[in-house]
Write a protein that holds these residues in place. Structure first.
Motif, short mmCIF file in Angstrom:
data_model
loop_
_atom_site.label_atom_id
_atom_site.label_comp_id
_atom_site.label_asym_id
_atom_site.label_seq_id
_atom_site.Cartn_x
_atom_site.Cartn_y
_atom_site.Cartn_z
N LEU A 3 0.82 -1.21 0.00
CA LEU A 3 0.00 0.00 0.00
C LEU A 3 0.85 1.26 0.00
O LEU A 3 0.36 2.34 -0.22
CB LEU A 3 -0.92 0.01 1.21
CG LEU A 3 -1.99 -1.07 1.24
CD1 LEU A 3 -2.81 -0.95 2.50
CD2 LEU A 3 -2.89 -0.99 0.03
N LEU A 20 -8.94 7.38 5.89
CA LEU A 20 -9.75 6.19 5.78
C LEU A 20 -11.04 6.50 5.06
O LEU A 20 -11.65 7.54 5.27
CB LEU A 20 -10.09 5.63 7.17
CG LEU A 20 -8.95 4.96 7.93
CD1 LEU A 20 -9.46 4.59 9.32
CD2 LEU A 20 -8.49 3.72 7.21
N ASP A 37 -8.82 -2.75 3.43
CA ASP A 37 -7.69 -2.37 4.29
C ASP A 37 -7.97 -2.70 5.74
O ASP A 37 -8.18 -1.82 6.56
CB ASP A 37 -7.40 -0.87 4.11
CG ASP A 37 -6.18 -0.41 4.91
OD1 ASP A 37 -5.32 -1.25 5.21
OD2 ASP A 37 -6.14 0.78 5.25
N LYS A 38 -7.96 -3.97 6.07
CA LYS A 38 -8.24 -4.38 7.44
C LYS A 38 -7.14 -3.96 8.42
O LYS A 38 -7.36 -3.95 9.63
CB LYS A 38 -8.44 -5.90 7.51
CG LYS A 38 -9.78 -6.36 6.96
CD LYS A 38 -9.98 -7.84 7.17
CE LYS A 38 -11.37 -8.29 6.75
NZ LYS A 38 -12.43 -7.70 7.59
N ASN A 40 -5.71 -1.00 8.38
CA ASN A 40 -5.75 0.47 8.51
C ASN A 40 -4.44 1.13 8.07
O ASN A 40 -3.95 2.06 8.71
CB ASN A 40 -6.09 0.87 9.95
CG ASN A 40 -7.52 0.51 10.32
OD1 ASN A 40 -8.39 0.41 9.45
ND2 ASN A 40 -7.77 0.30 11.59
N CYS A 41 -3.90 0.64 6.97
CA CYS A 41 -2.63 1.19 6.47
C CYS A 41 -2.80 2.52 5.76
O CYS A 41 -1.82 3.18 5.45
CB CYS A 41 -1.98 0.19 5.51
SG CYS A 41 -1.39 -1.32 6.31
N ARG A 42 -4.04 2.92 5.50
CA ARG A 42 -4.25 4.20 4.83
C ARG A 42 -4.12 5.38 5.77
O ARG A 42 -4.13 6.52 5.33
CB ARG A 42 -5.64 4.21 4.18
CG ARG A 42 -5.74 3.30 2.96
CD ARG A 42 -7.19 2.98 2.67
NE ARG A 42 -7.77 2.20 3.75
CZ ARG A 42 -9.07 2.19 4.02
NH1 ARG A 42 -9.90 2.95 3.33
NH2 ARG A 42 -9.53 1.44 5.00
#
Length: 237
Positions: A3, A20, A37-38, A40-42
């Protein structure tokens, strides 16, 4: 799939790097599924440690009352001076991590929150314990970014957890701990006392919020303590 290709040192990373998406109906989900995106890399937050555990700002807020995240009536009618706590079974507040926008709404209603108390067990692999600490700090950074006053919750297991258990917390901050279940197990009591002293040495907290029975006099070591009885002590429900 990667990502991010950011090679910037952790201490120099701005955050969050990406916002997010909200829900499946959000325009952000026009081309990606809701479970994209489980991890939460965003939304990656500033850090000061090798694990990338988010750095939280120094907390100064001392709540007058704690209300459980699961108590909808209490959170809806909390009034000024209250804060949400997560000293509950982990599954009861997993949504704060897995669906952070959904978890945000209840904390926003109250206006202040302790960070989620994801469990650290002494027989849990260290990498899993690190992940639990990361998730707690991440949720704190997320809540704070959206206007919630945040107080970090500190958890530890054995001395092997100390390098990361206190990561991301500035010195002189108000912090929170729980003593629920500690006094029934001699080993747990010894580990709690050792970790509490380590916390005082490393963080020099301004105030320690204690959910449950107060620490023994030996581990208070002159640091101000504010106790909030647990549900087993006749406190929050």
């Amino acid at each position: 799939m990667s990502l991010t290709t950011d090679d910037t040192p952790a201490t120099a990373r701005p955050g969050p790097q990406l916002g997010l998406g909200g829900t499946r109906s959000s325009h952000r989900w026009a081309s990606v599924p809701g479970n994209f995106d489980k991890l939460n890399c965003r939304a990656l937050w500033p850090t000061d440690n090798d694990w990338g555990i988010p750095l939280l700002p120094r907390a100064e807020f001392v709540p007058a009352r704690l209300v459980a995240y699961t108590d909808r009536h209490a959170t809806a009618t909390a009034g000024p001076g209250a804060a949400v706590h997560f000293f509950l079974d982990d599954y009861r507040f997993e949504v704060v991590w897995s669906k952070p926008e959904r978890g945000l709404s209840r904390c926003r209603t109250v206006g202040a929150a302790l960070t989620p108390d994801f469990s650290l067990y002494r027989d849990m692999p260290l990498v899993m314990q690190q992940w639990q600490v990361y998730r707690s700090r991440w949720c704190g950074a997320w809540l704070g970014h959206h206007g919630v006053t945040v107080v970090p919750t500190i958890s530890w297991s054995t001395h092997d957890s100390y390098p990361f258990a206190f990561a991301g917390i500035p010195t002189g901050s108000v912090v929170a701990v729980s003593t629920v279940g500690v006094w029934r197990d001699p080993v747990a009591r010894e580990l709690f006392a050792a970790g509490y002293r380590e916390m005082l040495d490393r963080l020099n907290p301004a105030v320690v919020l204690v959910h449950g029975k107060p620490p023994t006099e030996q581990v208070q070591a002159g640091t101000p303590v504010r106790c909030f009885p647990s549900r087993w002590d006749g406190g929050d429900r």
